[in-house]
Design a protein around this motif. Structure first.
Motif, short mmCIF file in Angstrom:
data_model
loop_
_atom_site.label_atom_id
_atom_site.label_comp_id
_atom_site.label_asym_id
_atom_site.label_seq_id
_atom_site.Cartn_x
_atom_site.Cartn_y
_atom_site.Cartn_z
N UNK A 1 11.07 -5.04 -33.86
CA UNK A 1 12.13 -5.99 -33.59
C UNK A 1 11.65 -7.36 -33.17
N UNK A 2 10.35 -7.62 -33.34
CA UNK A 2 9.80 -8.94 -33.00
C UNK A 2 9.17 -9.56 -34.24
N UNK A 3 8.91 -10.86 -34.15
CA UNK A 3 8.33 -11.61 -35.26
C UNK A 3 7.07 -12.32 -34.77
N UNK A 4 6.01 -12.20 -35.55
CA UNK A 4 4.80 -12.99 -35.30
C UNK A 4 4.73 -14.06 -36.39
N UNK A 5 4.65 -15.32 -35.97
CA UNK A 5 4.44 -16.44 -36.90
C UNK A 5 2.95 -16.74 -36.91
N UNK A 6 2.31 -16.40 -38.03
CA UNK A 6 0.85 -16.32 -38.08
C UNK A 6 0.29 -17.34 -39.07
N UNK A 7 -0.74 -18.05 -38.65
CA UNK A 7 -1.46 -18.94 -39.55
C UNK A 7 -2.54 -18.19 -40.30
#
Length: 269
Positions: free
Chosen positions: A18-24
């Motif tokens: 239920x979470x989001x990681x915004x990853x480079x």
């Protein structure tokens, strides 16, 4: 592939459902991923990725993860930003571990802040995982230091188009031209002749060095050099994705050009 249970990942943050990681994803070469990005990829239930993220980078993902292409490329059919954000929200609300994988760094001309704001508005927890920005790492692979104390104590990063795809008219070109000796341009190929004309009109010298780095950090990387005054003559040789750097930063390239044939044979960069 390093197993998610490998001791190297002991103590790493939990990637909760239920979470989001915004990853480079970094500038391209898979070896330039951070350990935290690798950890997230191996935990994700779904990876929503940009067009420029390579298969080699995606190969680090959890084998059971769903992959959703959400790339935006100038002049080509592209995902709409609002739809991408809605997709992230819906996936997180369904209980997925959602990894949004963006080229370079999410907060450097990557619209990561817009996506994070959308998640925050829906009370979805997120984590930002910075990546190596192409304007630094990509130039390093071309033997171009973005700063050198003999040349510049400041650097300007510029995007070559605005939200509509047009030249960013809100830029103070006269001020920009004087702000820093080195200007690094992202996504500027389409409008490069117009940008050059504006910088020349603002006082930059026509004999200033320009270097264009295409497909940075990949085995197919190409670099062409010229001057601000002869940008029009360079255009037939330029194809995106490309980084453009103006100023003295590229003068050391003949000595620092380390990414040779042997180096390119390593698939990780």
């Amino acid at each position: 592939m390093v197993s998610p249970s490998h001791p190297i990942f002991e103590g790493f943050p939990e990637f909760r459902p239920g979470t989001v990681w915004l990853v480079g994803a970094g500038p391209g070469a898979p070896g330039l991923l951070t350990l935290l990005a690798l950890h997230g990829l191996q935990q994700a239930d779904v990876v929503v990725h940009d067009a420029l993220v390579s298969d080699a980078v995606l190969g680090f993902a959890n084998p059971s993860a769903e992959h959703i292409h959400a790339g935006k490329r100038g002049g080509k059919p592209s995902a709409v930003q609002a739809d991408i954000t809605r997709t992230l929200i819906a996936l997180a609300q369904s209980g997925k571990r959602v990894l949004r994988l963006k080229g370079g760094d999410p907060f450097v001309f990557g619209r990561g802040a817009e996506e994070a704001l959308g998640l925050a508005a829906h009370n979805i927890d997120f984590r930002i995982v910075p990546g190596i920005s192409a304007g630094i790492g990509g130039l390093a692979y071309a033997g171009i230091p973005v700063t050198h104390r003999d040349f510049n104590q400041s650097v300007t990063f510029l995007t070559g188009h605005d939200l509509s795809g047009d030249l960013p008219l809100a830029i103070d070109w006269a001020g920009l031209a004087k702000a820093a000796p080195v200007i690094v341009m992202y996504m500027a190929v389409k409008h490069l002749p117009d940008i050059a004309a504006r910088l020349l009109a603002a006082g930059r010298a026509p004999d200033e060095a320009v270097a264009v780095v295409m497909e940075a950090t990949l085995p197919t990387q190409r670099v062409i050099s010229g001057t601000l005054g002869d940008v029009a003559a360079l255009m037939p040789q330029i194809a995106p994705p490309a980084l453009i750097v103006l100023g003295p930063a590229s003068s050391l390239r003949p000595v620092l050009d380390w990414y040779d044939t042997a180096a390119r044979e390593n698939r990780y960069g």
